[in-house]
Scaffold this motif. Structure first.
Motif: not given
Ligand code: FMN
Length: 621
Positions: A218-223, A192-194, A345-351, A201-203
């Protein structure tokens, strides 16, 4: 912690939360009042509302009957500060601290809801509808935001009550890492990061990579401008991310995780630190989790708020303590990420989707959304829309449903013009596409993208060339400068867009702009440059007539671009002199009860005259 202890906490807490879950039981409260303390509502004095109610309950010694608790974002920011009284789910909107006394006296003591403070659409002749029946909520489906607005994010027990850490127990005791990955793959969950890359598959790639040490990030940069879904999950339900990261660690064979969160999110940072400490204290994080011998440590790393640091390879550099700049791929993160070790690396919403997938199964997840994009997506709905807020809908919901049924349409009787999705990397979609079911692939096919889920609605007072200029300005600011196409190309594109909005461009500039855009998209090093021209492409394709009007006719049809705009006073003028008195450069002449005139040479086009005119006699052309 054992599963028996976890179940005991769950049973005990469910009893205490019974009013909130819709019924009064002897072990629960008579009333539970949940007050939104997310950044938005708190900054609007929601925190004062809660403190006042808590004081009143304390003063009357009613702590055992009435519970006043903080919660995360209810999503409906336009109606904030929000508070909800359970068990009925009475939905109070736009509450001020001075309203607290009435809600306390009339509703919590007198059992009579305060009608004039209830969200208007929820008032029927003979009854009040509960929160979830408001038009804003009834078309939504909550997986990611399942607990935000329902639980107190400071309470690990409340997360446990809502099945928290059951998925972790299940994977550690009843599933092999391969089975976990298989389930996530089967679910069809896409990041869900974009980019929408398949999470399972990433895992799998990270599990298969060779390395003595692996990392989970976890990518919580949300820019993305306008996006705040990740912040809301972290502030409102931090354990949903922590639990999923531990599961991820088990699946890929990592014992160390990092959450990269921007320092501009102090609420999220605070909540995460607190949640990590609580999970450790319960033995759900750290050594020998659930007595299975599995260890996992989790730490925060704070980013300084550079948009490019959300890009995976730049993020890794930043965590390592270097300047956040992207690098060429391959090698992929799964092979060489943090400290060149295999990293996922995964996004917050993905997690936030992971625990429900493990507990309810991939097949359940696939019943929601579209075939190629199962599940839901959280959108941050903003701009010219009545119901600004966070919206979680099944993939495949149409833009029209989001904008009109959930979003309540365009304010002030204006017309819909476009919706920008995907943040600076996205594109502007027109009314022709309002009925497109939105998912990753459909958005790309109509010239935009999902991005992180920012959705900015624009009315007919929006200039699409100016919108394009705005996003390019952002990109020029945020380009890290490492590669020439992005560093130089975006600057030149911005210069041309500025020329167009100032009425100084010639037709050849449009050709140059398009060629430059293609070069930047193809030759840039990372996703920032590759996607930077998207707003230009989509506005040039969908609003070609507006570019033409700026360049050839030297007009801004929306009346936004100052240099191309003129203010006139029509004969509707009643000669009240208000415009002349308020004009900051005194360029309006006229006497009382006479038609006034603007000196076009001296006018700075600030629009004050139009704003103050009581009869709408000032027009913009
Ligand atoms: C310039 C740029 C900024 C990005 N910012 C973010 C971000 O803030 N959060 C995020 O999760 N992904 C961001 N991404 C995407 C990440 O690089 C990566 O694809 C994502 O975090 C992977 O997680 P997912 O598979 O769960 O989506 C960004 C990408 C680019 C090119």
């Amino acid at each position: 912690m054992t599963i028996e202890q976890l179940n005991q906490i769950q049973a005990r807490t469910l009893e205490a939360m019974s009013a909130r879950l819709g019924k009064r039981t002897p072990g629960g409260y008579k009333y539970e009042v949940m007050v939104c303390r997310d950044t938005g509502c708190s900054s609007n004095k929601g925190d004062k509302v809660m403190e006042r109610l808590q004081d009143l309950v304390r003063e009357r010694g009613l702590e055992h009957e009435i519970s006043i608790k903080r919660t995360g974002c209810f999503g409906f920011c336009a109606a904030g500060p929000i508070l909800v009284v359970y068990p009925e789910g009475t939905f109070y909107s736009r509450i001020k601290p001075e309203d607290a006394q009435r809600i306390f006296e009339e509703h919590l003591i007198g059992d009579a809801p305060v009608k004039d403070l209830i969200y208007p659409a929820n008032i029927l002749e003979d009854k009040f509808l509960p929160l979830h029946e408001a038009p804003f909520y009834k078309y939504q489906k909550k997986i990611v935001l399942r607990n935000t607005g329902l639980i107190n994010p400071e309470s690990l027990d409340e997360y446990i009550a809502m099945d928290g850490y059951q998925a972790l127990h299940k994977v550690l005791t009843a599933m092999t890492p391969e089975e976990v990955i298989e389930e996530v793959k089967k679910s069809g969950l896409r990041g869900r990061g974009g980019a929408g890359f398949p999470t399972g598959l990433k895992w799998q790639y990270t599990r298969e990579a060779v390395g003595d040490q692996k990392y989970v990030v976890c990518n919580a940069d949300e820019g993305d401008p306008g996006a705040f879904m990740d912040r809301s999950v972290l502030e409102g339900d931090p354990h949903s991310v922590i639990e999923a990261m531990i599961i991820n660690g088990y699946a890929v064979g990592a014992d160390q995780g990092y959450i990269y969160v921007r320092a501009e999110y102090p609420g999220a940072v605070h909540r995460l630190n607190e949640a990590i400490a609580n999970a450790k204290a319960y033995g759900l994080l750290g050594q020998n989790i659930f007595g299975t011998g599995f260890n996992f440590e989790l730490e925060l790393r704070l980013g300084a708020g550079a948009f490019v640091c959300g890009e995976g390879t730049a993020l890794v550099q930043s965590i390592e303590g270097h300047r956040g700049m992207p690098r060429v791929k391959p090698p992929r993160m799964a092979q060489a990420g943090l400290w060149l070790k295999p990293t996922v690396l995964n996004n917050v919403e993905t997690y936030a989707n992971i625990a429900p997938i493990i507990l309810k199964g991939a097949d359940w997840f696939r019943t929601i959304g579209t075939e190629k994009s199962p599940g839901t997506k959280v959108f941050a709905l903003g701009g010219n829309i009545n119901n600004v807020g966070l919206v979680e809908v099944p993939m495949g919901t149409t833009l029209r449903q989001i904008i009109y049924e959930i979003g309540g349409g365009i304010p002030n009787g204006r017309q819909f013009k476009a919706v920008q999705t995907g943040g600076p990397s996205g594109g502007c979609i027109t009314a022709a596409h309002l009925d497109t079911p939105i998912d990753f692939d459909n958005l790309t096919s109509i010239g935009s993208m999902m991005g992180s889920g920012g959705m900015i609605v624009m009315d007919d007072h929006t200039c699409m060339v100016d919108v394009s200029r705005f996003y390019m300005d952002f990109i020029v600011e945020e380009s890290c400068g490492k590669c020439t196409p992005c560093r130089e190309g975006t600057k030149r594109m911005l210069e041309i867009l500025e020329k167009i909005t100032e009425g100084k461009a010639v037709e050849e500039d449009l050709t140059t702009l398009h060629e430059l855009a293609e070069t930047v998209a193809h030759a840039s090093l990372c996703g920032l440059g590759e996607s930077a021209p998207n707003p230009v492409f989509s506005t040039m394709a969908n609003f070609a007539d507006e570019y033409h009007a700026h360049v050839v006719d030297k007009k801004c049809p929306a009346g936004v671009c100052t240099e191309l705009t003129t203010y006139f006073i029509t004969d509707q003028c009643i000669g009240c002199t208000k415009c002349a008195r308020n004009c900051p450069v005194s360029c309006i002449s006229g006497t009382v009860k006479q038609l006034h005139v603007i000196d076009q040479e001296a006018c700075i086009k600030c629009g004050t005259c139009a704003e103050v005119c009581p009869v709408g006699a000032v027009i913009r052309r």
